[in-house]
Design a protein around this motif. Structure first.
Motif, PDB file in Angstrom:
ATOM      1  N   CYS A   1       0.835  -1.202   0.000  1.00  0.00           N
ATOM      2  CA  CYS A   1       0.000   0.000   0.000  1.00  0.00           C
ATOM      3  C   CYS A   1       0.873   1.256   0.000  1.00  0.00           C
ATOM      4  O   CYS A   1       0.606   2.208  -0.748  1.00  0.00           O
ATOM      5  CB  CYS A   1      -0.917  -0.007   1.219  1.00  0.00           C
ATOM      6  N   ILE A   2       1.925   1.265   0.806  1.00  0.00           N
ATOM      7  CA  ILE A   2       2.852   2.393   0.837  1.00  0.00           C
ATOM      8  C   ILE A   2       3.483   2.587  -0.540  1.00  0.00           C
ATOM      9  O   ILE A   2       3.596   3.712  -1.039  1.00  0.00           O
ATOM     10  CB  ILE A   2       3.948   2.167   1.907  1.00  0.00           C
ATOM     11  N   SER A   3       3.874   1.489  -1.163  1.00  0.00           N
ATOM     12  CA  SER A   3       4.486   1.557  -2.493  1.00  0.00           C
ATOM     13  C   SER A   3       3.545   2.174  -3.518  1.00  0.00           C
ATOM     14  O   SER A   3       3.942   3.004  -4.333  1.00  0.00           O
ATOM     15  CB  SER A   3       4.910   0.158  -2.951  1.00  0.00           C
ATOM     16  N   ASP A   4       2.274   1.773  -3.449  1.00  0.00           N
ATOM     17  CA  ASP A   4       1.289   2.293  -4.403  1.00  0.00           C
ATOM     18  C   ASP A   4       1.043   3.783  -4.215  1.00  0.00           C
ATOM     19  O   ASP A   4       0.922   4.533  -5.184  1.00  0.00           O
ATOM     20  CB  ASP A   4      -0.031   1.528  -4.254  1.00  0.00           C
ATOM     21  N   ILE A   5       0.945   4.211  -2.952  1.00  0.00           N
ATOM     22  CA  ILE A   5       0.604   5.601  -2.673  1.00  0.00           C
ATOM     23  C   ILE A   5       1.788   6.536  -2.900  1.00  0.00           C
ATOM     24  O   ILE A   5       1.650   7.607  -3.493  1.00  0.00           O
ATOM     25  CB  ILE A   5       0.078   5.738  -1.222  1.00  0.00           C
ATOM     26  N   PHE A   6       2.967   6.126  -2.431  1.00  0.00           N
ATOM     27  CA  PHE A   6       4.139   7.008  -2.489  1.00  0.00           C
ATOM     28  C   PHE A   6       5.035   6.745  -3.700  1.00  0.00           C
ATOM     29  O   PHE A   6       6.011   7.469  -3.909  1.00  0.00           O
ATOM     30  CB  PHE A   6       4.970   6.851  -1.210  1.00  0.00           C
ATOM     31  N   LYS A   7       4.724   5.695  -4.463  1.00  0.00           N
ATOM     32  CA  LYS A   7       5.541   5.326  -5.619  1.00  0.00           C
ATOM     33  C   LYS A   7       6.995   5.055  -5.202  1.00  0.00           C
ATOM     34  O   LYS A   7       7.951   5.592  -5.762  1.00  0.00           O
ATOM     35  CB  LYS A   7       5.504   6.416  -6.693  1.00  0.00           C
ATOM     36  N   VAL A   8       7.129   4.229  -4.177  1.00  0.00           N
ATOM     37  CA  VAL A   8       8.452   3.844  -3.691  1.00  0.00           C
ATOM     38  C   VAL A   8       8.533   2.327  -3.620  1.00  0.00           C
ATOM     39  O   VAL A   8       7.511   1.627  -3.646  1.00  0.00           O
ATOM     40  CB  VAL A   8       8.740   4.422  -2.285  1.00  0.00           C
ATOM     41  N   ASP A   9       9.748   1.831  -3.528  1.00  0.00           N
ATOM     42  CA  ASP A   9       9.975   0.416  -3.278  1.00  0.00           C
ATOM     43  C   ASP A   9      10.519   0.289  -1.860  1.00  0.00           C
ATOM     44  O   ASP A   9      11.245   1.166  -1.380  1.00  0.00           O
ATOM     45  CB  ASP A   9      10.971  -0.146  -4.282  1.00  0.00           C
ATOM     46  N   ILE A  10      10.154  -0.789  -1.161  1.00  0.00           N
ATOM     47  CA  ILE A  10      10.604  -1.011   0.208  1.00  0.00           C
ATOM     48  C   ILE A  10      11.435  -2.280   0.244  1.00  0.00           C
ATOM     49  O   ILE A  10      10.995  -3.332  -0.225  1.00  0.00           O
ATOM     50  CB  ILE A  10       9.409  -1.109   1.181  1.00  0.00           C
ATOM     51  N   ARG A  11      12.632  -2.167   0.783  1.00  0.00           N
ATOM     52  CA  ARG A  11      13.530  -3.313   0.879  1.00  0.00           C
ATOM     53  C   ARG A  11      13.918  -3.542   2.338  1.00  0.00           C
ATOM     54  O   ARG A  11      13.867  -2.625   3.156  1.00  0.00           O
ATOM     55  CB  ARG A  11      14.793  -3.071   0.050  1.00  0.00           C
ATOM     56  N   GLN A  12      14.315  -4.755   2.620  1.00  0.00           N
ATOM     57  CA  GLN A  12      14.784  -5.100   3.958  1.00  0.00           C
ATOM     58  C   GLN A  12      16.261  -5.468   3.884  1.00  0.00           C
ATOM     59  O   GLN A  12      16.699  -6.152   2.963  1.00  0.00           O
ATOM     60  CB  GLN A  12      13.979  -6.263   4.529  1.00  0.00           C
ATOM     61  N   MET A  13      17.036  -4.995   4.858  1.00  0.00           N
ATOM     62  CA  MET A  13      18.443  -5.346   4.921  1.00  0.00           C
ATOM     63  C   MET A  13      18.792  -5.711   6.362  1.00  0.00           C
ATOM     64  O   MET A  13      18.091  -5.332   7.301  1.00  0.00           O
ATOM     65  CB  MET A  13      19.332  -4.198   4.443  1.00  0.00           C
ATOM     66  N   THR A  14      19.865  -6.485   6.520  1.00  0.00           N
ATOM     67  CA  THR A  14      20.315  -6.887   7.846  1.00  0.00           C
ATOM     68  C   THR A  14      21.744  -6.410   8.046  1.00  0.00           C
ATOM     69  O   THR A  14      22.608  -6.597   7.179  1.00  0.00           O
ATOM     70  CB  THR A  14      20.246  -8.416   8.016  1.00  0.00           C
ATOM     71  N   GLU A  15      21.970  -5.777   9.190  1.00  0.00           N
ATOM     72  CA  GLU A  15      23.301  -5.288   9.521  1.00  0.00           C
ATOM     73  C   GLU A  15      23.548  -5.526  11.005  1.00  0.00           C
ATOM     74  O   GLU A  15      22.727  -5.166  11.857  1.00  0.00           O
ATOM     75  CB  GLU A  15      23.405  -3.790   9.212  1.00  0.00           C
ATOM     76  N   ASN A  16      24.684  -6.163  11.321  1.00  0.00           N
ATOM     77  CA  ASN A  16      25.031  -6.496  12.712  1.00  0.00           C
ATOM     78  C   ASN A  16      23.908  -7.274  13.405  1.00  0.00           C
ATOM     79  O   ASN A  16      23.611  -7.062  14.582  1.00  0.00           O
ATOM     80  CB  ASN A  16      25.350  -5.226  13.501  1.00  0.00           C
ATOM     81  N   GLY A  17      23.274  -8.159  12.636  1.00  0.00           N
ATOM     82  CA  GLY A  17      22.240  -9.009  13.194  1.00  0.00           C
ATOM     83  C   GLY A  17      20.886  -8.341  13.369  1.00  0.00           C
ATOM     84  O   GLY A  17      19.950  -8.954  13.883  1.00  0.00           O
ATOM     85  N   ARG A  18      20.764  -7.089  12.929  1.00  0.00           N
ATOM     86  CA  ARG A  18      19.495  -6.376  13.084  1.00  0.00           C
ATOM     87  C   ARG A  18      18.922  -6.042  11.717  1.00  0.00           C
ATOM     88  O   ARG A  18      19.658  -5.616  10.816  1.00  0.00           O
ATOM     89  CB  ARG A  18      19.710  -5.086  13.889  1.00  0.00           C
ATOM     90  N   SER A  19      17.615  -6.246  11.565  1.00  0.00           N
ATOM     91  CA  SER A  19      16.960  -5.978  10.286  1.00  0.00           C
ATOM     92  C   SER A  19      16.434  -4.546  10.226  1.00  0.00           C
ATOM     93  O   SER A  19      15.942  -4.012  11.230  1.00  0.00           O
ATOM     94  CB  SER A  19      15.803  -6.960  10.080  1.00  0.00           C
ATOM     95  N   TYR A  20      16.555  -3.951   9.050  1.00  0.00           N
ATOM     96  CA  TYR A  20      16.070  -2.597   8.809  1.00  0.00           C
ATOM     97  C   TYR A  20      15.262  -2.582   7.521  1.00  0.00           C
ATOM     98  O   TYR A  20      15.484  -3.383   6.619  1.00  0.00           O
ATOM     99  CB  TYR A  20      17.232  -1.608   8.647  1.00  0.00           C
ATOM    100  N   TYR A  21      14.330  -1.623   7.443  1.00  0.00           N
ATOM    101  CA  TYR A  21      13.618  -1.369   6.206  1.00  0.00           C
ATOM    102  C   TYR A  21      14.091  -0.025   5.653  1.00  0.00           C
ATOM    103  O   TYR A  21      14.402   0.896   6.411  1.00  0.00           O
ATOM    104  CB  TYR A  21      12.108  -1.329   6.430  1.00  0.00           C
ATOM    105  N   TYR A  22      14.120   0.087   4.343  1.00  0.00           N
ATOM    106  CA  TYR A  22      14.415   1.378   3.741  1.00  0.00           C
ATOM    107  C   TYR A  22      13.599   1.496   2.460  1.00  0.00           C
ATOM    108  O   TYR A  22      13.288   0.504   1.798  1.00  0.00           O
ATOM    109  CB  TYR A  22      15.912   1.570   3.471  1.00  0.00           C
TER     110      TYR A  22
END
Length: 254
Positions: free
Chosen positions: A229-250
């Motif tokens: 839904c966020i992608s459709d409204i804001f025209k963005v892509d959302i990815r997940q990454m892991t760094e030092n054992g912790r997951s982040y979204y960007y």
């Protein structure tokens, strides 16, 4: 804990919110996101009694907030809104002013008022600023003081409208880390409006995505349907990454 039932709100006969049903869970950080003008801040003001619905009701636990006395509500819910005005008062006095719902008009500050004021300044790292005027502070320092005022008010529910606006990236993350601490360590229920998608994705338990005065999606911040839904409204892509054992979204523009 807080819920809107069939809430409609119009301004100058212009509908802003239409038949909205929305609830905010106890002990969670819920963030409202959406394009400019979609009604995010209006929902926050309706839920915090700063605006009154034309139709429908808002409940805090099982009480309709419109029927609660002002001080009764202020002992349960604190609100920090965007404001361009900064009073010329000392930090310590500003934080102490958060105790007003717990004081009588003729009482002086109690030992409990002073204890909670000191505690709020300690948690928000404002102690070294206590004698400075709010007008002498940087944007990040001032925002920490405003959060200390909210914390001194000692309410189980906190509403925050764009707490990172006009702050640089590093300070924005510092403020969000502090908000996260208030939730995790003190059990505060926090509802906030954010415009920064990355902060919203990484610091929220739940996301309410708004578009044109309605809730387009509402679920856990990790939910794929919310991301779609966020992608459709804001025209963005959302990815997940892991760094030092912790997951982040960007998020980034497609």
């Amino acid at each position: 804990m807080i819920r809107l039932e069939g809430v409609t709100y119009s301004y100058s006969k212009q509908p802003l919110i239409q038949e909205m049903d929305l609830s905010f869970e106890k002990g969670k950080i819920t963030t409202i996101i959406g394009p400019n003008g979609c009604g995010k801040s209006t929902v926050l003001k309706l839920a915090s009694r700063l605006l009154h619905p034309n139709k429908g009701k808002v409940f805090l636990e099982e009480k309709e907030i419109g029927g609660m006395k002002r001080k009764e509500f202020a002992q349960k819910v604190s609100v920090l809104l965007q404001s361009g005005y900064t009073p010329d008062m000392a930090v310590e006095d500003a934080v102490m002013s958060g105790r007003y719902p717990h004081q009588s008009p003729i009482s002086i500050s109690s030992a409990e008022d002073k204890r909670l004021t000191e505690y709020a300044m300690e948690v928000t790292c404002c102690q070294s600023l206590r004698k400075k005027s709010l007008r002498q502070l940087s944007g990040g320092e001032r925002q920490r003081v405003f959060l200390a005022m909210v914390l001194a008010q000692d309410t189980p529910v906190i509403f925050l409208d764009e707490p990172t606006t006009y702050l640089d990236i590093n300070v924005s993350y510092e403020i969000m880390e502090l908000i996260s601490r208030l939730n995790k360590e003190l059990g505060k229920t926090i509802v906030l409006v954010l415009h920064d998608l990355n902060l919203a994705l990484n610091y929220s338990d739940r996301l309410a995505v708004m578009e044109k005065g309605r809730v387009a999606a509402y679920d856990e911040a990790s939910n794929s349907e919310v991301h779609r839904c966020i992608s459709d409204i804001f025209k963005v892509d959302i990815r997940q990454m892991t760094e030092n054992g912790r997951s982040y979204y960007y998020s980034f523009k497609i």
